[in-house]
Design a protein around this motif. Sequence first.
Motif, PDB file in Angstrom:
ATOM      1  N   CYS A 113      -5.670  -3.194   2.452  1.00 21.90           N
ATOM      2  CA  CYS A 113      -5.479  -2.993   3.887  1.00 21.90           C
ATOM      3  C   CYS A 113      -6.753  -3.145   4.722  1.00 21.90           C
ATOM      4  O   CYS A 113      -7.186  -4.248   4.987  1.00 21.90           O
ATOM      5  CB  CYS A 113      -4.796  -1.643   4.122  1.00 21.90           C
ATOM      6  SG  CYS A 113      -3.938  -1.613   5.713  1.00 21.90           S
ATOM      7  N   TYR A 114      -7.362  -2.044   5.146  1.00 20.79           N
ATOM      8  CA  TYR A 114      -8.530  -2.104   6.042  1.00 20.79           C
ATOM      9  C   TYR A 114      -9.649  -2.964   5.438  1.00 20.79           C
ATOM     10  O   TYR A 114     -10.451  -3.544   6.170  1.00 20.79           O
ATOM     11  CB  TYR A 114      -9.006  -0.681   6.305  1.00 20.79           C
ATOM     12  CG  TYR A 114      -9.862  -0.479   7.528  1.00 20.79           C
ATOM     13  CD1 TYR A 114      -9.411  -0.830   8.795  1.00 20.79           C
ATOM     14  CD2 TYR A 114     -11.140   0.088   7.426  1.00 20.79           C
ATOM     15  CE1 TYR A 114     -10.191  -0.626   9.921  1.00 20.79           C
ATOM     16  CE2 TYR A 114     -11.929   0.304   8.540  1.00 20.79           C
ATOM     17  CZ  TYR A 114     -11.452  -0.056   9.787  1.00 20.79           C
ATOM     18  OH  TYR A 114     -12.231   0.147  10.904  1.00 20.79           O
ATOM     19  N   LYS A 119      -9.715   1.399  -2.764  1.00 25.42           N
ATOM     20  CA  LYS A 119     -10.003   0.909  -1.401  1.00 25.42           C
ATOM     21  C   LYS A 119     -11.458   1.219  -1.035  1.00 25.42           C
ATOM     22  O   LYS A 119     -11.894   2.375  -1.129  1.00 25.42           O
ATOM     23  CB  LYS A 119      -9.038   1.590  -0.442  1.00 25.42           C
ATOM     24  CG  LYS A 119      -9.053   1.098   0.970  1.00 25.42           C
ATOM     25  CD  LYS A 119      -7.965   1.853   1.741  1.00 25.42           C
ATOM     26  CE  LYS A 119      -7.684   1.338   3.098  1.00 25.42           C
ATOM     27  NZ  LYS A 119      -6.523   2.030   3.705  1.00 25.42           N
ATOM     28  N   GLU A 170       0.847  -1.194   0.000  1.00 20.79           N
ATOM     29  CA  GLU A 170       0.000   0.000   0.000  1.00 20.79           C
ATOM     30  C   GLU A 170       0.884   1.246   0.000  1.00 20.79           C
ATOM     31  O   GLU A 170       1.899   1.295   0.693  1.00 20.79           O
ATOM     32  CB  GLU A 170      -0.883  -0.013   1.261  1.00 20.79           C
ATOM     33  CG  GLU A 170      -1.882   1.129   1.296  1.00 20.79           C
ATOM     34  CD  GLU A 170      -2.802   1.088   2.513  1.00 20.79           C
ATOM     35  OE1 GLU A 170      -2.401   0.532   3.557  1.00 20.79           O
ATOM     36  OE2 GLU A 170      -3.922   1.627   2.421  1.00 20.79           O
ATOM     37  N   ARG A 198     -10.495  -6.410   6.851  1.00 21.41           N
ATOM     38  CA  ARG A 198     -11.305  -6.616   8.066  1.00 21.41           C
ATOM     39  C   ARG A 198     -12.770  -6.895   7.762  1.00 21.41           C
ATOM     40  O   ARG A 198     -13.559  -7.089   8.677  1.00 21.41           O
ATOM     41  CB  ARG A 198     -11.202  -5.377   8.963  1.00 21.41           C
ATOM     42  CG  ARG A 198      -9.835  -5.182   9.582  1.00 21.41           C
ATOM     43  CD  ARG A 198      -9.875  -4.042  10.566  1.00 21.41           C
ATOM     44  NE  ARG A 198      -8.595  -3.797  11.196  1.00 21.41           N
ATOM     45  CZ  ARG A 198      -8.186  -4.377  12.328  1.00 21.41           C
ATOM     46  NH1 ARG A 198      -8.961  -5.236  12.957  1.00 21.41           N
ATOM     47  NH2 ARG A 198      -7.003  -4.083  12.826  1.00 21.41           N
ATOM     48  N   ALA A 243      -0.961  -1.524   5.085  1.00 23.19           N
ATOM     49  CA  ALA A 243       0.011  -0.921   6.001  1.00 23.19           C
ATOM     50  C   ALA A 243      -0.634  -0.850   7.376  1.00 23.19           C
ATOM     51  O   ALA A 243      -1.096   0.218   7.784  1.00 23.19           O
ATOM     52  CB  ALA A 243       0.409   0.468   5.502  1.00 23.19           C
ATOM     53  N   THR A 273      -2.144  -1.843  15.672  1.00 20.25           N
ATOM     54  CA  THR A 273      -3.072  -2.876  15.186  1.00 20.25           C
ATOM     55  C   THR A 273      -2.345  -4.047  14.519  1.00 20.25           C
ATOM     56  O   THR A 273      -2.926  -5.128  14.393  1.00 20.25           O
ATOM     57  CB  THR A 273      -4.109  -2.287  14.202  1.00 20.25           C
ATOM     58  OG1 THR A 273      -3.412  -1.787  13.058  1.00 20.25           O
ATOM     59  CG2 THR A 273      -4.923  -1.183  14.839  1.00 20.25           C
ATOM     60  N   TYR A 318       3.025   6.964   4.082  1.00 21.49           N
ATOM     61  CA  TYR A 318       1.607   6.761   4.360  1.00 21.49           C
ATOM     62  C   TYR A 318       1.123   7.849   5.310  1.00 21.49           C
ATOM     63  O   TYR A 318       1.736   8.095   6.351  1.00 21.49           O
ATOM     64  CB  TYR A 318       1.397   5.364   4.971  1.00 21.49           C
ATOM     65  CG  TYR A 318      -0.063   5.008   5.112  1.00 21.49           C
ATOM     66  CD1 TYR A 318      -0.875   4.924   3.986  1.00 21.49           C
ATOM     67  CD2 TYR A 318      -0.633   4.784   6.349  1.00 21.49           C
ATOM     68  CE1 TYR A 318      -2.216   4.615   4.101  1.00 21.49           C
ATOM     69  CE2 TYR A 318      -1.976   4.472   6.471  1.00 21.49           C
ATOM     70  CZ  TYR A 318      -2.762   4.393   5.345  1.00 21.49           C
ATOM     71  OH  TYR A 318      -4.096   4.097   5.449  1.00 21.49           O
ATOM     72  N   TYR A 326       4.069   7.711  10.215  1.00 22.59           N
ATOM     73  CA  TYR A 326       3.234   6.519  10.418  1.00 22.59           C
ATOM     74  C   TYR A 326       4.161   5.307  10.511  1.00 22.59           C
ATOM     75  O   TYR A 326       5.029   5.120   9.653  1.00 22.59           O
ATOM     76  CB  TYR A 326       2.276   6.363   9.224  1.00 22.59           C
ATOM     77  CG  TYR A 326       1.316   5.211   9.336  1.00 22.59           C
ATOM     78  CD1 TYR A 326       0.086   5.355   9.979  1.00 22.59           C
ATOM     79  CD2 TYR A 326       1.617   3.967   8.773  1.00 22.59           C
ATOM     80  CE1 TYR A 326      -0.811   4.291  10.066  1.00 22.59           C
ATOM     81  CE2 TYR A 326       0.717   2.905   8.859  1.00 22.59           C
ATOM     82  CZ  TYR A 326      -0.489   3.073   9.514  1.00 22.59           C
ATOM     83  OH  TYR A 326      -1.382   2.026   9.606  1.00 22.59           O
TER      84      TYR A 326
HETATM   85  O1  LIG Z   1      -6.910  -2.236   9.926  1.00 20.19           O
HETATM   86  C1  LIG Z   1      -5.881  -1.806  10.445  1.00 20.19           C
HETATM   87  O2  LIG Z   1      -5.567  -2.065  11.581  1.00 20.19           O
HETATM   88  C2  LIG Z   1      -4.964  -0.926   9.673  1.00 20.19           C
HETATM   89  C3  LIG Z   1      -5.572  -0.445   8.402  1.00 20.19           C
HETATM   90  C4  LIG Z   1      -4.719   0.485   7.680  1.00 20.19           C
HETATM   91  O3  LIG Z   1      -3.652   0.867   8.105  1.00 20.19           O
HETATM   92  C5  LIG Z   1      -5.144   0.946   6.377  1.00 20.19           C
HETATM   93  O4  LIG Z   1      -6.258   0.660   5.952  1.00 20.19           O
HETATM   94  O5  LIG Z   1      -4.343   1.612   5.719  1.00 20.19           O
END
Ligand SMILES: O=C(O)CCC(=O)C(=O)O
Length: 297
Positions: free
Chosen positions: A169-170, A127, A48, A173, A194, A199, A54, A232
Amino acid sequence: MSSLLKKNFKLGCIQLAAGSDKQKNLSHAREKILEAAKAGAQVIVLPECFNSPYGCQYFPDYAEPIEPSPPKKEDAPSWHMLSEAAAETKTYIVGASIPELEPDTKKYYNTAFVFDPEGKLLATHRKIHLFDIDIPGKIKFIESDVLSPGNKITIVDLPEYGKIALAICYDVRFPELAMIAARKGAFLLVYPGAFNTTTGPMHWSLQARARAMDNQVFVAMCSPAQDMDATYHAWGHSMIVDPNADIMDELQEKEGIIYADINGARIDEVRKGIPLYQQRRFDVYPDVSAGKVRFEE
Ligand SMILES: O=C(O)CCC(=O)C(=O)O
Protein backbone atom coordinates in the motif's frame (compact mmCIF):
# COMPACT_ATOMS: atom_id res chain seq x y z
CA MET A 1 11.09 -15.03 -24.27
CA SER A 2 12.16 -12.03 -22.21
CA SER A 3 15.37 -12.31 -20.25
CA LEU A 4 13.39 -11.17 -17.20
CA LEU A 5 10.54 -13.66 -17.38
CA LYS A 6 11.27 -17.37 -17.83
CA LYS A 7 7.69 -18.33 -18.65
CA ASN A 8 4.50 -16.35 -19.22
CA PHE A 9 1.64 -16.85 -16.77
CA LYS A 10 -1.80 -15.70 -15.78
CA LEU A 11 -2.03 -13.39 -12.76
CA GLY A 12 -5.19 -13.14 -10.66
CA CYS A 13 -5.93 -10.39 -8.11
CA ILE A 14 -8.77 -10.97 -5.69
CA GLN A 15 -10.62 -7.87 -4.46
CA LEU A 16 -11.94 -9.48 -1.33
CA ALA A 17 -14.82 -8.47 0.91
CA ALA A 18 -13.64 -8.97 4.49
CA GLY A 19 -15.67 -8.40 7.65
CA SER A 20 -15.15 -8.75 11.36
CA ASP A 21 -15.32 -12.57 11.55
CA LYS A 22 -11.77 -13.77 11.02
CA GLN A 23 -12.67 -17.40 10.43
CA LYS A 24 -15.22 -16.38 7.80
CA ASN A 25 -12.68 -14.09 6.16
CA LEU A 26 -10.25 -16.97 5.88
CA SER A 27 -12.70 -19.49 4.47
CA HIS A 28 -14.01 -16.88 2.04
CA ALA A 29 -10.48 -16.02 0.92
CA ARG A 30 -9.80 -19.72 0.38
CA GLU A 31 -12.92 -20.09 -1.78
CA LYS A 32 -11.88 -17.14 -3.91
CA ILE A 33 -8.36 -18.55 -4.29
CA LEU A 34 -9.88 -21.81 -5.56
CA GLU A 35 -12.05 -19.82 -7.97
CA ALA A 36 -9.06 -17.89 -9.32
CA ALA A 37 -7.02 -21.07 -9.72
CA LYS A 38 -9.91 -22.76 -11.52
CA ALA A 39 -10.00 -19.83 -13.92
CA GLY A 40 -6.34 -20.50 -14.73
CA ALA A 41 -4.44 -18.07 -12.51
CA GLN A 42 -0.98 -19.36 -11.65
CA VAL A 43 -0.04 -16.49 -9.35
CA ILE A 44 -2.80 -15.21 -7.07
CA VAL A 45 -2.78 -12.00 -5.03
CA LEU A 46 -4.92 -11.10 -2.02
CA PRO A 47 -5.44 -7.58 -0.65
CA GLU A 48 -3.96 -5.75 2.32
CA CYS A 49 -5.45 -6.92 5.63
CA PHE A 50 -7.49 -9.76 4.19
CA ASN A 51 -8.12 -11.46 7.53
CA SER A 52 -9.52 -8.38 9.29
CA PRO A 53 -11.18 -5.03 8.80
CA TYR A 54 -8.62 -2.30 8.13
CA GLY A 55 -7.91 -0.03 11.10
CA CYS A 56 -5.40 0.34 13.94
CA GLN A 57 -8.06 -0.64 16.48
CA TYR A 58 -8.39 -4.09 14.87
CA PHE A 59 -4.75 -5.06 14.37
CA PRO A 60 -4.01 -6.53 17.84
CA ASP A 61 -7.11 -8.77 17.79
CA TYR A 62 -6.38 -10.21 14.36
CA ALA A 63 -2.60 -10.44 14.62
CA GLU A 64 -0.74 -13.73 14.27
CA PRO A 65 2.87 -14.76 14.78
CA ILE A 66 4.94 -15.92 11.82
CA GLU A 67 7.71 -17.51 13.91
CA PRO A 68 8.72 -20.24 14.42
CA SER A 69 8.34 -21.07 10.73
CA PRO A 70 5.94 -22.76 10.30
CA PRO A 71 4.04 -21.20 13.21
CA LYS A 72 1.61 -23.36 15.18
CA LYS A 73 -1.65 -23.84 13.34
CA GLU A 74 -3.78 -22.73 16.28
CA ASP A 75 -1.79 -19.48 16.56
CA ALA A 76 -1.54 -18.74 12.85
CA PRO A 77 -4.65 -19.83 10.92
CA SER A 78 -4.06 -17.26 8.15
CA TRP A 79 -0.53 -18.50 7.45
CA HIS A 80 -1.77 -22.10 7.30
CA MET A 81 -4.80 -21.33 5.13
CA LEU A 82 -2.49 -19.67 2.58
CA SER A 83 0.04 -22.47 2.63
CA GLU A 84 -2.64 -25.14 2.25
CA ALA A 85 -4.49 -23.25 -0.50
CA ALA A 86 -1.24 -22.79 -2.44
CA ALA A 87 -0.51 -26.51 -2.22
CA GLU A 88 -4.09 -27.47 -3.06
CA THR A 89 -4.26 -25.24 -6.14
CA LYS A 90 -0.58 -25.63 -7.13
CA THR A 91 -0.28 -21.86 -7.45
CA TYR A 92 1.92 -19.13 -6.04
CA ILE A 93 -0.01 -17.07 -3.54
CA VAL A 94 0.86 -13.54 -2.54
CA GLY A 95 -1.09 -13.63 0.68
CA ALA A 96 -1.20 -10.13 1.74
CA SER A 97 -1.39 -8.89 4.25
CA ILE A 98 -2.19 -9.61 7.89
CA PRO A 99 -1.31 -7.90 11.14
CA GLU A 100 1.68 -9.78 12.53
CA LEU A 101 2.59 -10.01 16.21
CA GLU A 102 6.22 -10.63 17.01
CA PRO A 103 5.77 -12.37 20.37
CA ASP A 104 9.20 -11.58 21.88
CA THR A 105 9.16 -7.84 21.27
CA LYS A 106 5.34 -7.52 21.35
CA LYS A 107 5.63 -5.42 18.18
CA TYR A 108 3.02 -5.47 15.44
CA TYR A 109 3.75 -5.32 11.71
CA ASN A 110 1.70 -5.27 8.52
CA THR A 111 3.04 -8.40 6.85
CA ALA A 112 2.57 -10.14 3.51
CA PHE A 113 3.63 -13.66 2.47
CA VAL A 114 4.53 -15.48 -0.71
CA PHE A 115 3.87 -19.23 -0.79
CA ASP A 116 4.99 -21.56 -3.56
CA PRO A 117 2.84 -24.25 -5.27
CA GLU A 118 3.91 -26.79 -2.66
CA GLY A 119 2.75 -24.58 0.16
CA LYS A 120 6.27 -23.56 1.18
CA LEU A 121 6.83 -20.01 2.40
CA LEU A 122 9.17 -18.22 -0.01
CA ALA A 123 9.21 -14.73 1.49
CA THR A 124 7.60 -12.25 3.84
CA HIS A 125 7.39 -8.49 3.51
CA ARG A 126 6.75 -6.15 6.42
CA LYS A 127 5.30 -2.83 5.25
CA ILE A 128 8.20 -0.40 5.25
CA HIS A 129 6.39 2.95 5.08
CA LEU A 130 3.61 3.24 7.61
CA PHE A 131 0.45 5.07 6.62
CA ASP A 132 0.60 8.18 8.77
CA ILE A 133 -1.32 11.00 7.13
CA ASP A 134 -3.59 13.87 8.10
CA ILE A 135 -5.58 15.64 5.40
CA PRO A 136 -7.71 18.11 7.37
CA GLY A 137 -11.43 17.45 7.14
CA LYS A 138 -10.85 14.31 5.07
CA ILE A 139 -8.78 11.58 6.63
CA LYS A 140 -6.40 11.11 9.52
CA PHE A 141 -4.73 7.74 9.87
CA ILE A 142 -1.72 7.02 12.06
CA GLU A 143 -0.70 3.43 11.50
CA SER A 144 2.45 3.92 13.56
CA ASP A 145 0.23 4.25 16.67
CA VAL A 146 0.15 0.45 16.61
CA LEU A 147 2.48 -0.89 13.94
CA SER A 148 6.24 -0.95 13.57
CA PRO A 149 7.84 -0.62 10.14
CA GLY A 150 9.69 -3.31 8.23
CA ASN A 151 13.26 -2.65 7.21
CA LYS A 152 13.79 -4.58 3.99
CA ILE A 153 12.98 -4.44 0.30
CA THR A 154 11.39 -7.70 -0.80
CA ILE A 155 12.27 -9.29 -4.12
CA VAL A 156 11.07 -12.85 -4.51
CA ASP A 157 12.37 -15.31 -7.07
CA LEU A 158 9.51 -17.50 -8.27
CA PRO A 159 11.48 -20.45 -9.66
CA GLU A 160 9.32 -21.03 -12.77
CA TYR A 161 8.85 -17.38 -13.67
CA GLY A 162 11.52 -15.05 -12.30
CA LYS A 163 11.62 -12.16 -9.88
CA ILE A 164 8.71 -10.20 -8.51
CA ALA A 165 8.81 -7.42 -5.92
CA LEU A 166 6.37 -7.16 -3.07
CA ALA A 167 5.47 -4.06 -1.06
CA ILE A 168 2.33 -2.91 0.73
CA CYS A 169 0.00 0.00 0.00
CA TYR A 170 1.65 3.25 1.20
CA ASP A 171 4.99 1.73 0.10
CA VAL A 172 3.84 2.40 -3.48
CA ARG A 173 4.28 6.14 -2.90
CA PHE A 174 8.03 5.69 -2.53
CA PRO A 175 9.24 5.15 -6.08
CA GLU A 176 12.77 4.26 -4.99
CA LEU A 177 11.50 0.80 -3.97
CA ALA A 178 10.04 0.14 -7.39
CA MET A 179 13.07 1.49 -9.17
CA ILE A 180 15.48 -0.62 -7.15
CA ALA A 181 13.39 -3.77 -7.64
CA ALA A 182 13.08 -3.21 -11.39
CA ARG A 183 16.81 -2.57 -11.77
CA LYS A 184 17.47 -5.77 -9.83
CA GLY A 185 15.44 -7.68 -12.41
CA ALA A 186 11.87 -7.77 -11.08
CA PHE A 187 9.32 -7.93 -13.93
CA LEU A 188 6.23 -7.44 -11.75
CA LEU A 189 5.64 -5.18 -8.75
CA VAL A 190 2.83 -6.38 -6.49
CA TYR A 191 1.17 -3.97 -4.06
CA PRO A 192 -1.64 -5.28 -1.91
CA GLY A 193 -3.19 -2.02 -0.76
CA ALA A 194 -6.18 -0.32 0.75
CA PHE A 195 -6.36 3.27 -0.41
CA ASN A 196 -9.50 5.08 0.72
CA THR A 197 -12.26 7.19 -0.73
CA THR A 198 -10.12 10.35 -0.31
CA THR A 199 -6.72 9.26 -1.60
CA GLY A 200 -8.02 6.53 -3.91
CA PRO A 201 -9.59 8.82 -6.51
CA MET A 202 -6.60 11.18 -6.22
CA HIS A 203 -3.71 8.80 -6.59
CA TRP A 204 -4.40 5.02 -6.74
CA SER A 205 -4.42 4.62 -10.50
CA LEU A 206 -1.77 7.29 -10.97
CA GLN A 207 0.60 5.52 -8.57
CA ALA A 208 0.10 2.16 -10.28
CA ARG A 209 0.61 3.57 -13.74
CA ALA A 210 3.56 5.75 -12.72
CA ARG A 211 5.45 2.82 -11.17
CA ALA A 212 4.79 0.81 -14.34
CA MET A 213 5.75 3.65 -16.68
CA ASP A 214 8.96 4.66 -14.92
CA ASN A 215 10.20 1.11 -14.66
CA GLN A 216 8.59 -0.53 -17.71
CA VAL A 217 7.32 -3.46 -15.65
CA PHE A 218 3.92 -4.95 -14.82
CA VAL A 219 2.23 -3.59 -11.67
CA ALA A 220 -0.61 -5.17 -9.68
CA MET A 221 -2.53 -3.26 -7.01
CA CYS A 222 -4.97 -5.42 -5.03
CA SER A 223 -7.50 -3.80 -2.70
CA PRO A 224 -10.20 -5.04 -0.35
CA ALA A 225 -13.73 -4.48 -1.67
CA GLN A 226 -15.41 -1.29 -0.50
CA ASP A 227 -17.67 -1.54 2.54
CA MET A 228 -19.38 1.75 3.45
CA ASP A 229 -20.52 0.21 6.78
CA ALA A 230 -16.92 -0.39 7.83
CA THR A 231 -14.95 2.20 9.79
CA TYR A 232 -12.45 2.51 6.91
CA HIS A 233 -13.77 2.96 3.39
CA ALA A 234 -11.41 1.15 1.04
CA TRP A 235 -11.27 2.48 -2.51
CA GLY A 236 -11.32 -0.87 -4.28
CA HIS A 237 -10.40 -0.47 -7.96
CA SER A 238 -7.85 -3.30 -7.96
CA MET A 239 -5.93 -3.11 -11.18
CA ILE A 240 -3.21 -4.70 -13.25
CA VAL A 241 -1.10 -2.39 -15.39
CA ASP A 242 1.25 -3.34 -18.22
CA PRO A 243 4.84 -2.08 -18.79
CA ASN A 244 3.54 0.71 -21.01
CA ALA A 245 1.31 1.94 -18.14
CA ASP A 246 -1.86 0.71 -19.86
CA ILE A 247 -4.53 -0.69 -17.52
CA MET A 248 -5.05 -4.34 -18.47
CA ASP A 249 -7.96 -4.98 -16.11
CA GLU A 250 -9.64 -3.05 -13.30
CA LEU A 251 -12.49 -3.55 -10.85
CA GLN A 252 -14.85 -0.97 -9.40
CA GLU A 253 -15.77 -1.04 -5.67
CA LYS A 254 -17.35 -4.46 -5.33
CA GLU A 255 -15.75 -7.83 -4.72
CA GLY A 256 -14.34 -9.57 -7.80
CA ILE A 257 -11.28 -11.07 -9.43
CA ILE A 258 -9.22 -9.59 -12.26
CA TYR A 259 -6.82 -11.51 -14.46
CA ALA A 260 -4.03 -10.61 -16.84
CA ASP A 261 -1.51 -12.48 -18.96
CA ILE A 262 1.95 -11.56 -17.79
CA ASN A 263 3.99 -11.81 -20.95
CA GLY A 264 7.73 -11.16 -21.04
CA ALA A 265 7.65 -10.13 -24.70
CA ARG A 266 5.57 -7.09 -23.74
CA ILE A 267 8.34 -5.85 -21.45
CA ASP A 268 10.92 -6.29 -24.22
CA GLU A 269 8.72 -4.52 -26.75
CA VAL A 270 8.12 -1.51 -24.49
CA ARG A 271 11.79 -1.27 -23.50
CA LYS A 272 12.91 -1.55 -27.12
CA GLY A 273 10.59 1.25 -28.21
CA ILE A 274 11.55 3.60 -25.36
CA PRO A 275 15.03 2.42 -24.31
CA LEU A 276 15.29 3.98 -20.84
CA TYR A 277 17.45 1.13 -19.60
CA GLN A 278 20.22 2.05 -22.06
CA GLN A 279 19.85 5.78 -21.62
CA ARG A 280 20.19 6.38 -17.89
CA ARG A 281 22.96 8.83 -16.96
CA PHE A 282 24.55 7.51 -13.82
CA ASP A 283 27.45 9.82 -14.58
CA VAL A 284 25.05 12.69 -13.86
CA TYR A 285 22.96 11.28 -10.96
CA PRO A 286 23.31 8.24 -8.70
CA ASP A 287 21.83 4.80 -9.35
CA VAL A 288 19.62 4.19 -6.30
CA SER A 289 19.86 0.44 -6.81
CA ALA A 290 23.65 0.50 -6.51
CA GLY A 291 23.85 2.07 -3.06
CA LYS A 292 23.39 0.42 0.31
CA VAL A 293 20.08 -1.41 0.04
CA ARG A 294 18.62 -3.84 2.56
CA PHE A 295 16.99 -6.80 0.83
CA GLU A 296 14.70 -9.61 1.80
CA GLU A 297 15.41 -11.86 -1.19
O1 LIG B 1 -1.33 6.10 0.34
C1 LIG B 1 -2.54 6.15 0.50
O2 LIG B 1 -3.22 7.05 0.07
C2 LIG B 1 -3.24 5.09 1.28
C3 LIG B 1 -2.29 4.20 2.00
C4 LIG B 1 -2.96 3.21 2.83
O3 LIG B 1 -4.17 3.16 2.95
C5 LIG B 1 -2.16 2.21 3.50
O4 LIG B 1 -0.94 2.28 3.48
O5 LIG B 1 -2.75 1.30 4.07
